[in-house]
Design a protein around this motif. Structure first.
Motif, short mmCIF file in Angstrom:
data_model
loop_
_atom_site.label_atom_id
_atom_site.label_comp_id
_atom_site.label_asym_id
_atom_site.label_seq_id
_atom_site.Cartn_x
_atom_site.Cartn_y
_atom_site.Cartn_z
N ALA A 41 73.38 -35.64 -80.87
CA ALA A 41 72.49 -36.48 -81.67
C ALA A 41 71.35 -35.70 -82.30
O ALA A 41 70.84 -36.09 -83.35
CB ALA A 41 71.94 -37.62 -80.81
N ASP A 42 70.92 -34.60 -81.67
CA ASP A 42 69.83 -33.84 -82.24
C ASP A 42 70.29 -32.88 -83.34
O ASP A 42 69.46 -32.27 -84.02
CB ASP A 42 69.08 -33.07 -81.14
CG ASP A 42 69.99 -32.11 -80.39
OD1 ASP A 42 71.20 -32.36 -80.36
OD2 ASP A 42 69.47 -31.14 -79.81
N LEU A 43 71.61 -32.73 -83.53
CA LEU A 43 72.15 -31.83 -84.54
C LEU A 43 72.77 -32.57 -85.72
O LEU A 43 72.90 -32.02 -86.81
CB LEU A 43 73.21 -30.91 -83.92
CG LEU A 43 72.68 -29.95 -82.85
CD1 LEU A 43 73.84 -29.22 -82.18
CD2 LEU A 43 71.72 -28.94 -83.46
N ASN A 51 73.88 -36.96 -87.14
CA ASN A 51 73.96 -38.39 -86.87
C ASN A 51 75.34 -38.88 -87.31
O ASN A 51 75.83 -38.51 -88.39
CB ASN A 51 72.87 -39.14 -87.64
CG ASN A 51 72.92 -40.63 -87.39
OD1 ASN A 51 72.65 -41.09 -86.29
ND2 ASN A 51 73.30 -41.39 -88.41
N GLN A 72 71.67 -32.45 -89.44
CA GLN A 72 70.22 -32.42 -89.30
C GLN A 72 69.80 -31.30 -88.35
O GLN A 72 69.10 -31.52 -87.36
CB GLN A 72 69.70 -33.78 -88.82
CG GLN A 72 70.42 -34.34 -87.60
CD GLN A 72 70.07 -35.77 -87.29
OE1 GLN A 72 69.84 -36.59 -88.18
NE2 GLN A 72 70.02 -36.12 -86.01
N ASN A 73 70.23 -30.08 -88.69
CA ASN A 73 69.94 -28.94 -87.83
C ASN A 73 68.83 -28.09 -88.44
O ASN A 73 69.08 -27.16 -89.22
CB ASN A 73 71.19 -28.09 -87.61
CG ASN A 73 70.95 -26.99 -86.59
OD1 ASN A 73 70.15 -27.13 -85.68
ND2 ASN A 73 71.64 -25.87 -86.76
N ASN A 103 69.58 -26.77 -92.22
CA ASN A 103 70.91 -27.08 -91.71
C ASN A 103 71.72 -25.81 -91.45
O ASN A 103 72.90 -25.70 -91.84
CB ASN A 103 71.67 -28.01 -92.66
CG ASN A 103 71.44 -29.47 -92.36
OD1 ASN A 103 71.04 -29.84 -91.26
ND2 ASN A 103 71.66 -30.33 -93.36
N HIS A 105 75.84 -26.30 -83.68
CA HIS A 105 75.93 -27.23 -84.80
C HIS A 105 77.37 -27.40 -85.26
O HIS A 105 77.84 -28.52 -85.51
CB HIS A 105 75.05 -26.73 -85.95
CG HIS A 105 74.91 -27.71 -87.07
ND1 HIS A 105 74.90 -27.33 -88.39
CD2 HIS A 105 74.76 -29.06 -87.07
CE1 HIS A 105 74.77 -28.40 -89.16
NE2 HIS A 105 74.68 -29.46 -88.39
N ALA A 115 79.16 -29.51 -82.86
CA ALA A 115 78.77 -30.92 -83.01
C ALA A 115 79.52 -31.56 -84.18
O ALA A 115 79.95 -32.71 -84.09
CB ALA A 115 77.27 -31.03 -83.21
N LYS A 143 70.85 -32.88 -95.61
CA LYS A 143 69.54 -33.51 -95.51
C LYS A 143 68.84 -33.39 -96.86
O LYS A 143 69.36 -32.74 -97.78
CB LYS A 143 68.73 -32.87 -94.38
CG LYS A 143 68.47 -31.40 -94.56
CD LYS A 143 67.95 -30.76 -93.28
CE LYS A 143 66.68 -31.45 -92.80
NZ LYS A 143 66.17 -30.85 -91.56
#
Length: 235
Positions: A2-4, A6, A19-20, A24, A30, A33, A53
């Motif tokens: 979730a932190d890398l 959505n 959202q890295n 990015n 990442h 993910a 992003k």
């Protein structure tokens, strides 16, 4: 995960929003993910929108990993190449939604999408490996030869030319550009169009038409990995 990125699913369309960090950067976690999100999209039988992003899709591989840990960098590059190979054979359509700049592995990831939409504006897209002192890897050469328009191959791969969004369409990095405020509306319209395809026919045609490319990439991924390991042994 979730932190890398959505992951959201609506009406058979999976939106994977990267959202890295600020640009990015495609670090090994990442990339892993994104792979896990594709696993979920495949389980959901969903058309995929891979979205950057605000202002940037991706600036490419995480250069701090390359500088800090060459062994991890070899694994990161293999993972990034394998991700592109998977995307090219994914059983459902993938739309690359380019929200701004896209450099190096960011562009390779776009090339692996079935349809690429970008935004007009002061953004840079291209392959800067040679510019920053990196010999282009086999996967980059093979993927670029397959996906770029022929007259732009040398300019992009050998001469590291960087393009504005309109020229990126001509080069083959993008299929279409729209104003920024129309990007997601257009991406969703394309996703709905693709969702109406017969998916077994889509998958079968994709695999048949890209069979030679996928075979080349299988060789290239392994050769790049062996080359990277050999460099490590030579240090």
């Amino acid at each position: 995960m979730a932190d890398l990125l959505n992951y959201s699913l609506l009406d058979g369309i999976a939106t994977i929003t990267m959202q890295n960090g600020k640009v990015n950067a495609m670090s090994l976690p990442h990339i892993q993910a994104i792979g896990a999100a594709l696993d979920q999209a495949e389980a959901d039988k969903a058309v995929v929108m891979l979205v950057g992003k605000d202002g940037i899709f991706s600036a490419g591989f995480d250069l701090s990993t390359i500088q800090r840990d060459p062994a991890e960098a070899v694994e990161m590059i293999k993972a990034g190449s394998s991700l592109c190979r998977r995307m090219l054979s994914f059983p459902y359509p993938i739309i690359g939604v380019c929200t701004g700049h896209a450099i190096a592995q960011g562009c390779f990831t776009l090339m692996a999408c079935d349809y690429r939409i970008g935004i007009d504006g002061p953004f840079n897209l291209g392959l800067n490996e040679v510019q920053i002192g990196m010999t282009m890897h086999h996967v980059g050469i093979i993927l670029s030869r397959a996906r770029l328009n022929k007259t732009f191959f040398d300019r992009s791969v050998i001469s590291a030319e960087i393009y504005d969004p309109a020229t990126a369409v001509t080069a083959g990095l993008l299929d279409k550009i729209v104003p920024a405020d129309a990007l997601m509306t257009e991406a969703q319209a394309q996703a709905k169009r693709l969702a109406a395809l017969n998916m077994p026919a889509h998958k079968g045609t994709k695999l048949k038409s890209r069979a030679a490319l996928l075979k080349e990439l299988d060789w290239a991924i392994e050769q790049d990995y062996l080359d990277g390991k050999a460099l490590l042994l030579g240090q």
